[in-house]
Enzyme design. Structure first.
Site, PDB file in Angstrom:
ATOM      1  N   ASP A  57       0.786   0.056  -1.191  1.00 57.80           N
ATOM      2  CA  ASP A  57       1.773  -1.011  -1.433  1.00 57.80           C
ATOM      3  C   ASP A  57       1.184  -2.092  -2.338  1.00 57.80           C
ATOM      4  O   ASP A  57       1.880  -3.028  -2.739  1.00 57.80           O
ATOM      5  CB  ASP A  57       2.320  -1.584  -0.123  1.00 57.80           C
ATOM      6  N   SER A  58      -0.095  -1.928  -2.736  1.00 58.55           N
ATOM      7  CA  SER A  58      -0.670  -2.769  -3.792  1.00 58.55           C
ATOM      8  C   SER A  58       0.154  -2.663  -5.067  1.00 58.55           C
ATOM      9  O   SER A  58       0.015  -3.493  -5.963  1.00 58.55           O
ATOM     10  CB  SER A  58      -2.122  -2.374  -4.063  1.00 58.55           C
ATOM     11  N   ASP A  96       1.660   4.589   1.742  1.00 60.46           N
ATOM     12  CA  ASP A  96       1.510   3.344   2.502  1.00 60.46           C
ATOM     13  C   ASP A  96       2.850   2.967   3.143  1.00 60.46           C
ATOM     14  O   ASP A  96       3.891   3.032   2.485  1.00 60.46           O
ATOM     15  CB  ASP A  96       1.115   2.228   1.533  1.00 60.46           C
ATOM     16  N   LYS A 125      -0.180   5.539   5.900  1.00 58.16           N
ATOM     17  CA  LYS A 125      -1.181   4.520   6.269  1.00 58.16           C
ATOM     18  C   LYS A 125      -0.461   3.271   6.735  1.00 58.16           C
ATOM     19  O   LYS A 125       0.549   2.884   6.141  1.00 58.16           O
ATOM     20  CB  LYS A 125      -2.095   4.192   5.082  1.00 58.16           C
ATOM     21  N   GLU A 127      -1.232  -0.820   8.488  1.00 58.34           N
ATOM     22  CA  GLU A 127      -2.241  -1.866   8.682  1.00 58.34           C
ATOM     23  C   GLU A 127      -2.156  -2.469  10.070  1.00 58.34           C
ATOM     24  O   GLU A 127      -1.060  -2.656  10.602  1.00 58.34           O
ATOM     25  CB  GLU A 127      -2.013  -2.998   7.662  1.00 58.34           C
ATOM     26  N   GLU A 194     -11.309  -2.590   4.869  1.00 61.49           N
ATOM     27  CA  GLU A 194     -11.282  -3.416   3.664  1.00 61.49           C
ATOM     28  C   GLU A 194     -12.024  -4.730   3.882  1.00 61.49           C
ATOM     29  O   GLU A 194     -11.746  -5.466   4.845  1.00 61.49           O
ATOM     30  CB  GLU A 194      -9.814  -3.693   3.268  1.00 61.49           C
TER      31      GLU A 194
HETATM   32  O1  KIV Z   1      -2.274  -0.804  -0.930  1.00 59.57           O
HETATM   33  C1  KIV Z   1      -3.429  -0.479  -1.254  1.00 59.57           C
HETATM   34  O2  KIV Z   1      -3.741  -0.243  -2.414  1.00 59.57           O
HETATM   35  C2  KIV Z   1      -4.447  -0.397  -0.208  1.00 59.57           C
HETATM   36  C3  KIV Z   1      -5.868  -0.257  -0.631  1.00 59.57           C
HETATM   37  C4  KIV Z   1      -6.376  -1.539  -1.160  1.00 59.57           C
HETATM   38  C5  KIV Z   1      -6.735   0.284   0.445  1.00 59.57           C
HETATM   39  O3  KIV Z   1      -4.121  -0.470   0.941  1.00 59.57           O
END
Ligand code: KIV
Length: 277
Positions: A57-58, A96, A125, A127, A194
């Site tokens: 989600d970056s 994500d 993934k 968080e 992280e």
């Molecule tokens: O969203 C993302 O790119 C991430 C990485 C920084 C691990 O979660």
């Protein structure tokens, strides 16, 4: 560059699955992951030998220019997972779960994770610490591989007071160790750490049976992940100190990514202990 769909370049590697990732982890070989948001970069990174592509989600910050990942929606994530799947041939694809797509309940998380899996992700993934255990268990028991994400969790940036190193005090380190163990016990198949002191990331990696992938967490994790645009030197402005520009001296993007793979496997990247952004 042609706008026509291209055949993925020939590669001799068999598609990476969870069994293969576990084999590599058990053998002590460092695992490589990069973020990826589209078909073109997916093909290049896959051909360069990266084992895991994280549709992170970056993308909210990297592609959309937002100041955090919070505005990213599940529909946007699905679009980018589909794009990465279209260009990929052999890499393991992680989708994500964006902010507000899993916080409410395990069943909300399952419905949204199912959408990412139907778009072609192999794993999702999410968080967060202890409060995610029930969700991790719920998804894992239903056949959805889950990567947890601890330490600096960017979706909590406002609660954390900024993008800062986590786990610096003994008390904070103990909580992270406890959370990591509980999340692995709940069935997480992988953990991203992280921005932690490298000694803490090392302890957690040694404590867990699952691969631990670090970003700004030192060389002793089971593998590394970087944001693709950061490691290609495309990100303007202040970068985290742990980021290395692999384009320096590289003749092509594929060569830069291949060099990242070589340096992670050889434990030459990352070089130094991390003290912050
Ligand atoms: O969203 C993302 O790119 C991430 C990485 C920084 C691990 O979660």
């Amino acid at each position: 560059m042609s706008s026509h769909p291209q055949e993925p370049a020939a590669s001799t590697r068999k598609p990476i699955n969870l069994h293969r990732l576990r084999e590599l982890h058990a053998s002590g070989e460092k695992l490589t992951m990069l973020t990826c948001y589209d078909a073109t970069f997916a093909r290049v990174a896959d051909d360069a030998g990266v084992e895991m592509l994280l549709v992170g989600d970056s993308l909210g910050m990297v592609l959309q220019g937002k100041s955090s990942t919070l505005p990213v929606t599940i529909d946007e994530m699905i679009y980018h997972v589909r794009s990465v799947v279209a260009g990929n041939r052999t890499a393991w694809i992680i989708g994500d779960m964006p902010f507000a797509s899993y916080q409410e309940s395990p069943s909300q998380a399952c419905a949204n994770a199912a959408r990412l899996m139907q778009a072609g992700a192999h794993m999702v993934k999410l968080e967060g610490g202890g409060w995610t255990n029930e969700t991790v268990r719920f998804l894992s028991e239903r056949g959805i591989p889950v990567s947890a994400h601890l330490g600096l969790t960017p979706q909590s940036v406002h609660a954390l007071g900024g993008y800062r190193i986590q786990g610096k005090t003994d008390a904070a380190a103990d909580i992270l160790k406890r959370d990591a163990k509980a999340i692995a016990d709940a069935g997480a198949a992988m953990l991203v750490l992280e921005l932690l002191p490298s000694i803490l990331a090392k302890d957690i990696t040694e404590m867990l049976p699952i691969p631990v992938i670090g970003i700004g967490a030192g060389v002793d994790c089971s593998g590394q992940v970087l944001v693709l645009h950061d490691m290609l030197g495309l990100t303007k402005g202040k970068l985290p100190r742990f980021v290395k520009n692999f384009m320096n001296g590289a003749p092509s993007i594929e060569a830069a990514i291949a060099n990242y793979v070589v340096e992670v496997k050889a434990k030459r990247f990352p070089e130094n202990a991390v003290h912050g952004y």
